[in-house]
Design a protein around this motif. Structure first.
Motif, short mmCIF file in Angstrom:
data_model
loop_
_atom_site.label_atom_id
_atom_site.label_comp_id
_atom_site.label_asym_id
_atom_site.label_seq_id
_atom_site.Cartn_x
_atom_site.Cartn_y
_atom_site.Cartn_z
N TRP A 1 0.84 -1.19 0.00
CA TRP A 1 0.00 0.00 0.00
C TRP A 1 0.88 1.25 0.00
O TRP A 1 2.09 1.17 0.23
CB TRP A 1 -0.88 -0.03 1.26
CG TRP A 1 -2.06 0.89 1.25
CD1 TRP A 1 -2.13 2.15 1.77
CD2 TRP A 1 -3.36 0.62 0.72
NE1 TRP A 1 -3.39 2.68 1.60
CE2 TRP A 1 -4.16 1.76 0.96
CE3 TRP A 1 -3.92 -0.48 0.06
CZ2 TRP A 1 -5.50 1.84 0.56
CZ3 TRP A 1 -5.26 -0.40 -0.33
CH2 TRP A 1 -6.02 0.74 -0.08
N VAL B 1 -1.14 -0.37 -4.89
CA VAL B 1 -2.07 0.75 -4.91
C VAL B 1 -1.25 2.04 -4.98
O VAL B 1 -0.29 2.20 -4.23
CB VAL B 1 -2.96 0.77 -3.64
CG1 VAL B 1 -3.89 1.97 -3.67
CG2 VAL B 1 -3.78 -0.51 -3.56
N TYR C 1 4.53 1.67 -8.92
CA TYR C 1 3.37 0.84 -9.30
C TYR C 1 3.68 0.08 -10.60
O TYR C 1 3.42 -1.12 -10.70
CB TYR C 1 2.13 1.71 -9.47
CG TYR C 1 0.90 0.91 -9.85
CD1 TYR C 1 0.12 0.28 -8.87
CD2 TYR C 1 0.52 0.75 -11.18
CE1 TYR C 1 -0.98 -0.48 -9.21
CE2 TYR C 1 -0.59 0.00 -11.53
CZ TYR C 1 -1.34 -0.61 -10.55
OH TYR C 1 -2.44 -1.37 -10.89
N GLN D 1 -6.79 6.63 -8.33
CA GLN D 1 -6.03 5.54 -7.73
C GLN D 1 -5.82 4.40 -8.72
O GLN D 1 -6.78 3.87 -9.29
CB GLN D 1 -6.77 5.02 -6.49
CG GLN D 1 -6.00 4.00 -5.68
CD GLN D 1 -6.81 3.45 -4.53
OE1 GLN D 1 -7.66 2.58 -4.73
NE2 GLN D 1 -6.56 3.93 -3.34
N ARG E 1 -4.87 0.59 -9.08
CA ARG E 1 -4.99 -0.53 -8.16
C ARG E 1 -4.79 -1.85 -8.89
O ARG E 1 -5.40 -2.11 -9.93
CB ARG E 1 -6.38 -0.51 -7.51
CG ARG E 1 -6.57 -1.50 -6.37
CD ARG E 1 -8.01 -1.50 -5.89
NE ARG E 1 -8.43 -0.17 -5.48
CZ ARG E 1 -9.70 0.18 -5.30
NH1 ARG E 1 -10.66 -0.70 -5.52
NH2 ARG E 1 -10.00 1.41 -4.92
#
Length: 552
Positions: free
Chosen positions: A45, A272, A265, A525, A527
């Motif tokens: 996270w 996330v 990411y 975001q 994800r």
């Protein structure tokens, strides 16, 4: 999200939380999840700001509220669309006059140190928070609970607060008046229990690091020293509903730069990531992208307490007219955020009679939100004359995140471009220093923000009352204070009158330019599609991680 009384209606309602929605939630979350889950239940996270405290009494920042909301638990939890779900309470009864609530607590709830969670923990926590010695900025949210305001004003002792443990498993709350949004408050971390033994053991260090804290929620935190930017959430084996906590571990870290976060990411270092600007444009068609509409308003807050110039209404109006909100959100932020329509966010609440959105209904006449350089210059010229000044040299305060710096830089450039003989400096400081300077009124003006604590306009309007601790700019207006007070007292049980009070109060803010709203935020975001079960609340807790899991 759009109705306050959606969960419990009627005057003498009794809700069996555990046997009602509790089983339904379990069934919905369970299904065939076990068969579809990956063997390794670990999520990477990320956060955009530093964590500052885990002490429920001293929360102020969204990240703090989210972390406490996932490592601890109150009477209720918030689910999808702000639906109240079972927490420590198993049953709730409400008196016919709406002033007394009684909660039955589950007997199998435990703290991470093995202690049982009892009604005494709630009573202790609330009285600790409301105690002036604790200096909780959020103490005002107890307004309406018996003697809360008197205690904060040092006119009554904390022991007089209207909360009482009738036994280990029964809690009673007494109100001074019916509070329309009371049930929603019970899911907010300021009303969570605290373990008195832990508070007294750690003293001033309580909540300043993960090792100086105990937890009663789905997760425990490890590895946060109070200053570092990495920590871990692990499943709490003592949690009463541990069978529905699927993740074994959440590795969390602060990454303030969006470019760095995006690259991490892309490199599978994060599951996330929050994006900004051109990153959002490039990823809009990506199935990993989620645009989360946030009930958070960003606005210019002017220091009227220690900076006399901002007591001048024309100056505040000049600053507001100089802001090109459409260009700012489209070309600078470029993350899906929308120009502000008022101090209350769109989509938060609707007229109980007509269904009209609050913000749309409140937007009437000249709100000062129009980009009008001509009006801005006229008002600025008027302000200089009234202040007996030929020029002004001011400072805009902001945090040290990339987004905060970009916002402050835009405000600086826009004001200097539109208003002659105005010099603006930018002061960017870390979050803790920012809070310190704001609290002690050591600023000229800053890009402030407020997010809804529950889905009712009062959560915004209450902030700008004259005596509110979060009204750091010190704007005061007697008509405004009267309207907001009426909505929570004499008109609290009359939905239509209460609504009109709040509409009128919102119009007073904009007419007097108490603050200058800039934009309503969106959280873009990215994800990992394998990470599922995240519940996001645009009002209240940011992310409810209970039920999150990694699929195969």
């Amino acid at each position: 999200m759009k109705k306050v009384g959606y969960f419990i209606g009627g005057c003498a309602a009794i809700v069996l939380l555990l046997s009602g929605c509790g089983k339904k939630e379990s069934a919905e979350n369970s299904g065939n999840l076990t068969a579809n889950m990956a063997a390794k239940q670990v999520v990477n996270w990320s956060e955009t700001e530093d964590l500052t405290t885990l002490d429920p009494s001293k929360l102020t920042q969204p990240i703090d509220i989210t972390m406490v909301g996932n490592t601890n638990e109150g009477l209720f939890r918030l689910g999808k669309n702000h639906k109240l779900l079972p927490g420590i309470a198993t049953k709730m009864s409400e008196s016919p006059n709406g002033k007394v609530y009684t909660f039955n607590l589950r007997k199998n709830a435990k703290w991470s140190n093995g202690d049982p969670v009892t009604a005494h923990d709630f009573e202790y926590s609330w009285k600790r928070t409301i105690n002036p010695k604790t200096a909780s900025q959020y103490g005002y949210i107890f307004d309406g609970i018996k003697n809360a305001n008197k205690i904060q004003a040092n006119k009554a002792k904390p022991s007089a607060l209207g909360v009482k443990a009738l036994s280990d498993n029964k809690l009673q709350v007494t109100l001074e008046r019916p509070i329309p949004y009371f049930k929603l408050l019970m899911a907010f971390p300021l009303f969570f229990p605290q373990n008195q033994k832990a508070v007294e053991k750690y003293g001033k260090a309580y909540g300043t690091s993960s090792s100086k804290m105990v937890f009663d929620g789905p997760f425990k935190m490890n590895g946060w020293t109070g200053t570092n930017e990495k920590w871990t959430l692990t499943a709490n084996k003592n949690y009463w509903d541990k069978k529905h906590v699927y993740l074994a571990k959440i590795k969390d870290q602060v990454v303030k730069d969006p470019s760095t976060m995006y690259n991490m990411y892309q490199g599978n270092q994060l599951d996330v990531a929050t994006l900004s600007g051109s990153q959002v444009k490039n990823e809009l068609k990506n199935k990993d992208m989620h645009l989360l509409k946030d009930s958070r308003i960003f606005y210019l807050e002017f220091n009227q307490r220690t900076r006399p110039a901002f007591k001048n209404r024309a100056l505040r109006q000049a600053f507001s007219y100089a802001m090109d909100r459409k260009s700012f959100t489209k070309n600078v932020l470029a993350d899906g955020s929308a120009p502000a329509q008022g101090f209350v966010t769109q989509g938060l609440a609707n007229n109980p009679k007509t269904g009209e959105d609050f913000t749309k209904e409140a937007k009437q006449g000249d709100t000062g939100l129009e980009y009008n350089p001509t009006k801005a210059k006229t008002k600025y010229k008027q302000a200089l004359k009234e202040l007996n000044k030929k020029s002004l040299h001011l400072e805009v305060l902001c945090g040290d995140s990339t987004a905060a710096k970009h916002s402050a830089a835009y405000v600086q450039g826009q004001l200097e471009k539109i208003l002659p003989n105005l010099k603006i400096d930018v002061s960017s400081v870390p979050l803790k220093a920012l809070i310190q300077r704001q609290t002690h009124h050591q600023f000229d003006f800053f890009v402030s923000n407020w997010g809804a604590d529950y889905s009712d306009p009062y959560t915004f309007l209450q902030v700008l009352q004259s005596n509110n601790t979060f009204n750091e700019g010190g704007w005061t207006n007697k008509s405004y204070d009267k309207l907001v007070k009426q909505s929570a007292s004499t008109d609290a049980t009359n939905p239509n009158k209460r609504w009109q009070d709040m509409i009128d109060a919102s119009r007073v803010i904009m007419s007097d330019q108490g603050v200058a709203p800039l934009y309503q935020a969106t959280i873009p975001q990215m994800r990992n599609p394998k990470v599922k079960g995240i519940v996001y609340n645009s009002a209240g807790l940011s992310f409810n991680l209970k039920g999150m899991y990694v699929s195969k």
